[in-house]
Motif scaffolding. Structure first.
Motif, PDB file in Angstrom:
ATOM      1  N   GLU A 183      -7.076  12.582  -4.163  1.00 60.74           N
ATOM      2  CA  GLU A 183      -8.488  12.954  -4.097  1.00 60.74           C
ATOM      3  C   GLU A 183      -8.922  13.711  -5.340  1.00 60.74           C
ATOM      4  O   GLU A 183     -10.068  13.623  -5.768  1.00 60.74           O
ATOM      5  N   GLN A 184      -7.995  14.444  -5.926  1.00 62.37           N
ATOM      6  CA  GLN A 184      -8.322  15.197  -7.139  1.00 62.37           C
ATOM      7  C   GLN A 184      -7.545  14.698  -8.356  1.00 62.37           C
ATOM      8  O   GLN A 184      -7.878  15.028  -9.485  1.00 62.37           O
ATOM      9  N   GLU A 185      -6.500  13.906  -8.117  1.00 58.07           N
ATOM     10  CA  GLU A 185      -5.628  13.473  -9.202  1.00 58.07           C
ATOM     11  C   GLU A 185      -5.688  11.956  -9.372  1.00 58.07           C
ATOM     12  O   GLU A 185      -6.048  11.234  -8.464  1.00 58.07           O
ATOM     13  N   LYS A 186      -5.316  11.495 -10.551  1.00 63.83           N
ATOM     14  CA  LYS A 186      -5.156  10.071 -10.829  1.00 63.83           C
ATOM     15  C   LYS A 186      -3.758   9.857 -11.400  1.00 63.83           C
ATOM     16  O   LYS A 186      -3.277  10.656 -12.209  1.00 63.83           O
ATOM     17  N   ILE A 187      -3.106   8.792 -10.973  1.00 66.40           N
ATOM     18  CA  ILE A 187      -1.807   8.479 -11.547  1.00 66.40           C
ATOM     19  C   ILE A 187      -2.035   7.726 -12.850  1.00 66.40           C
ATOM     20  O   ILE A 187      -2.646   6.663 -12.855  1.00 66.40           O
ATOM     21  N   PRO A 188      -1.559   8.246 -13.982  1.00 64.40           N
ATOM     22  CA  PRO A 188      -1.809   7.581 -15.259  1.00 64.40           C
ATOM     23  C   PRO A 188      -0.913   6.365 -15.472  1.00 64.40           C
ATOM     24  O   PRO A 188       0.126   6.224 -14.844  1.00 64.40           O
ATOM     25  N   ASN A 189      -1.356   5.511 -16.368  1.00 67.55           N
ATOM     26  CA  ASN A 189      -0.536   4.418 -16.898  1.00 67.55           C
ATOM     27  C   ASN A 189      -0.162   3.353 -15.879  1.00 67.55           C
ATOM     28  O   ASN A 189       0.921   2.785 -15.936  1.00 67.55           O
ATOM     29  N   PHE A 190      -1.011   3.086 -14.917  1.00 63.17           N
ATOM     30  CA  PHE A 190      -0.800   1.894 -14.106  1.00 63.17           C
ATOM     31  C   PHE A 190      -2.163   1.403 -13.639  1.00 63.17           C
ATOM     32  O   PHE A 190      -3.142   2.137 -13.589  1.00 63.17           O
ATOM     33  N   MET A 205       0.861  -1.186   0.000  1.00 61.79           N
ATOM     34  CA  MET A 205       0.000   0.000   0.000  1.00 61.79           C
ATOM     35  C   MET A 205       0.896   1.234   0.000  1.00 61.79           C
ATOM     36  O   MET A 205       1.765   1.380   0.867  1.00 61.79           O
ATOM     37  N   VAL A 206       0.692   2.109  -0.987  1.00 67.38           N
ATOM     38  CA  VAL A 206       1.512   3.314  -1.142  1.00 67.38           C
ATOM     39  C   VAL A 206       0.660   4.536  -0.808  1.00 67.38           C
ATOM     40  O   VAL A 206      -0.414   4.735  -1.384  1.00 67.38           O
ATOM     41  N   SER A 207       1.131   5.359   0.109  1.00 67.06           N
ATOM     42  CA  SER A 207       0.415   6.562   0.522  1.00 67.06           C
ATOM     43  C   SER A 207       1.122   7.791  -0.038  1.00 67.06           C
ATOM     44  O   SER A 207       2.334   7.951   0.116  1.00 67.06           O
ATOM     45  N   ILE A 208       0.357   8.669  -0.703  1.00 65.50           N
ATOM     46  CA  ILE A 208       0.913   9.909  -1.268  1.00 65.50           C
ATOM     47  C   ILE A 208       0.058  11.075  -0.773  1.00 65.50           C
ATOM     48  O   ILE A 208      -1.130  11.142  -1.069  1.00 65.50           O
ATOM     49  N   THR A 209       0.679  11.970  -0.032  1.00 69.55           N
ATOM     50  CA  THR A 209      -0.063  13.086   0.557  1.00 69.55           C
ATOM     51  C   THR A 209       0.028  14.347  -0.291  1.00 69.55           C
ATOM     52  O   THR A 209      -0.968  15.038  -0.507  1.00 69.55           O
ATOM     53  N   LEU A 210       1.218  14.674  -0.789  1.00 69.85           N
ATOM     54  CA  LEU A 210       1.413  15.913  -1.551  1.00 69.85           C
ATOM     55  C   LEU A 210       1.380  15.648  -3.049  1.00 69.85           C
ATOM     56  O   LEU A 210       1.969  14.678  -3.540  1.00 69.85           O
ATOM     57  N   GLU A 211       0.715  16.530  -3.793  1.00 68.44           N
ATOM     58  CA  GLU A 211       0.634  16.378  -5.247  1.00 68.44           C
ATOM     59  C   GLU A 211       2.016  16.403  -5.890  1.00 68.44           C
ATOM     60  O   GLU A 211       2.244  15.769  -6.929  1.00 68.44           O
ATOM     61  N   ASP A 212       2.957  17.120  -5.292  1.00 62.61           N
ATOM     62  CA  ASP A 212       4.317  17.188  -5.842  1.00 62.61           C
ATOM     63  C   ASP A 212       4.987  15.818  -5.876  1.00 62.61           C
ATOM     64  O   ASP A 212       5.983  15.630  -6.597  1.00 62.61           O
ATOM     65  N   ASN A 213       4.470  14.870  -5.095  1.00 60.22           N
ATOM     66  CA  ASN A 213       5.091  13.548  -5.016  1.00 60.22           C
ATOM     67  C   ASN A 213       4.375  12.500  -5.877  1.00 60.22           C
ATOM     68  O   ASN A 213       4.696  11.312  -5.789  1.00 60.22           O
ATOM     69  N   LEU A 214       3.423  12.917  -6.696  1.00 60.67           N
ATOM     70  CA  LEU A 214       2.697  11.968  -7.528  1.00 60.67           C
ATOM     71  C   LEU A 214       3.612  11.264  -8.532  1.00 60.67           C
ATOM     72  O   LEU A 214       3.523  10.052  -8.741  1.00 60.67           O
ATOM     73  N   LYS A 215       4.509  12.027  -9.163  1.00 60.39           N
ATOM     74  CA  LYS A 215       5.404  11.408 -10.151  1.00 60.39           C
ATOM     75  C   LYS A 215       6.364  10.433  -9.484  1.00 60.39           C
ATOM     76  O   LYS A 215       6.656   9.356 -10.025  1.00 60.39           O
ATOM     77  N   ALA A 216       6.848  10.793  -8.293  1.00 63.35           N
ATOM     78  CA  ALA A 216       7.715   9.876  -7.552  1.00 63.35           C
ATOM     79  C   ALA A 216       6.946   8.614  -7.177  1.00 63.35           C
ATOM     80  O   ALA A 216       7.487   7.503  -7.216  1.00 63.35           O
ATOM     81  N   GLY A 217       5.661   8.786  -6.834  1.00 59.46           N
ATOM     82  CA  GLY A 217       4.824   7.628  -6.535  1.00 59.46           C
ATOM     83  C   GLY A 217       4.638   6.739  -7.743  1.00 59.46           C
ATOM     84  O   GLY A 217       4.659   5.508  -7.645  1.00 59.46           O
ATOM     85  N   GLN A 218       4.455   7.352  -8.895  1.00 56.91           N
ATOM     86  CA  GLN A 218       4.301   6.591 -10.137  1.00 56.91           C
ATOM     87  C   GLN A 218       5.565   5.786 -10.436  1.00 56.91           C
ATOM     88  O   GLN A 218       5.495   4.611 -10.825  1.00 56.91           O
TER      89      GLN A 218
END
Length: 282
Positions: free
Chosen positions: A253-260, A218-231
């Motif tokens: 909550e507002q974003e989706k990580i693409p391509n997975f 389970m991967v938790s991402i709080t800040l939008e700036d870390n979305l790419k690192a999460g991907q």
């Protein structure tokens, strides 16, 4: 399994607390009445035997039948959120603990996380983003919240031998309150939880997965700036292991990580997690 059963008599609903018992001779289950509770609109939490009072499904059924109980819950939740916000931003951990203990006497710890702590932390984050509170106040509140979760975690029931779950965050993500809350809840349900909430290199996470063989990440991402690192983290895990991944957190909550194709959760209630976990790793 214990649950509430309703029976209609002359236009009124009456509630019974019942449990299912397996009859090995007949190879079927039968219902046994634990307690007759009374008229549905008049039943309150105190009418439930103490060992079942923290069952969220039972409390939910009660609220659905008793308008006064719903009103009391909403008022208690509103009051607790207001108090907790003030005490977190004041850095008063003792008062936060007292608010938690008061709340679970009426409801349960799952409701506290879902209906009190989570919205309060969202409000604190939003107030900081809109310059209503300082960054120092936000840090104080976050640190006190993490201490509060640790105290609750220490009281959790850790018995059980269920599936192993790894909780982690991508590189650069310093917010791990979400991981701490999930660890507390899943540990109380008997899961073996490895909480790697602190930001560490991706290679270290991969080595840990290889060594401990968790059934789920389970991967938790709080800040939008870390979305790419999460991907990137998720991509690396998927390239190295055939293991289910669930990703969520405030940033999603507002974003989706693409391509997975991992399952995404953001706004789910905690008591939905065990069902999602069973579905994901079945």
């Amino acid at each position: 399994m214990v649950y509430i059963r309703a029976k209609k008599v002359k236009g009124d609903q009456y509630l019974y607390l019942v449990k299912s018992i397996w009859d090995s001779k007949k190879n079927t289950s039968r219902q046994e009445i634990v307690k007759y509770l009374g008229k549905a609109s008049e039943v309150i939490k105190d009418d439930i035997p103490v060992e079942y009072q923290d069952n969220p499904k039972i409390l939910s059924v009660l609220a659905g039948h008793n308008p006064e109980d719903i009103k009391k819950r909403e008022e208690a939740s509103r009051k607790s959120r207001k108090q907790l916000y003030k005490k977190l931003t004041d850095g008063d951990i003792q008062s936060c603990v007292q608010i938690y203990k008061y709340y679970i006497k009426i409801f349960n710890s799952t409701d506290f996380f879902d209906k009190i702590l989570r919205p309060v932390m969202h409000q604190i984050g939003d107030d900081w983003a809109h310059n209503k509170i300082s960054i120092a106040t936000e840090h104080v509140a976050s640190n006190v919240a993490q201490t509060l979760v640790k105290i609750i975690m220490d009281e959790a029931n850790t018995s059980g031998n269920k599936k192993k779950i790894l909780l982690c965050v991508p590189v650069g993500e310093e917010h791990h309150l979400g991981c701490d809350v999930i660890e507390t809840y899943l540990t109380s349900k008997g899961y073996k939880v490895f909480n790697m909430g602190t930001s560490i290199p991706t290679e270290s996470i991969l080595h840990f997965i290889d060594d401990k063989n968790p059934e789920l990440v389970m991967v938790s991402i709080t800040l939008e700036d870390n979305l790419k690192a999460g991907q990137r983290l998720i991509k690396k895990i998927k390239e190295s292991f055939k293991i289910p991944i669930i990703v969520g957190g405030y940033a999603l909550e507002q974003e989706k990580i693409p391509n997975f194709d991992a399952e995404i959760f953001a706004n789910l209630s905690l008591d939905q997690l065990p069902k999602i976990i069973r579905t994901t790793i079945s």
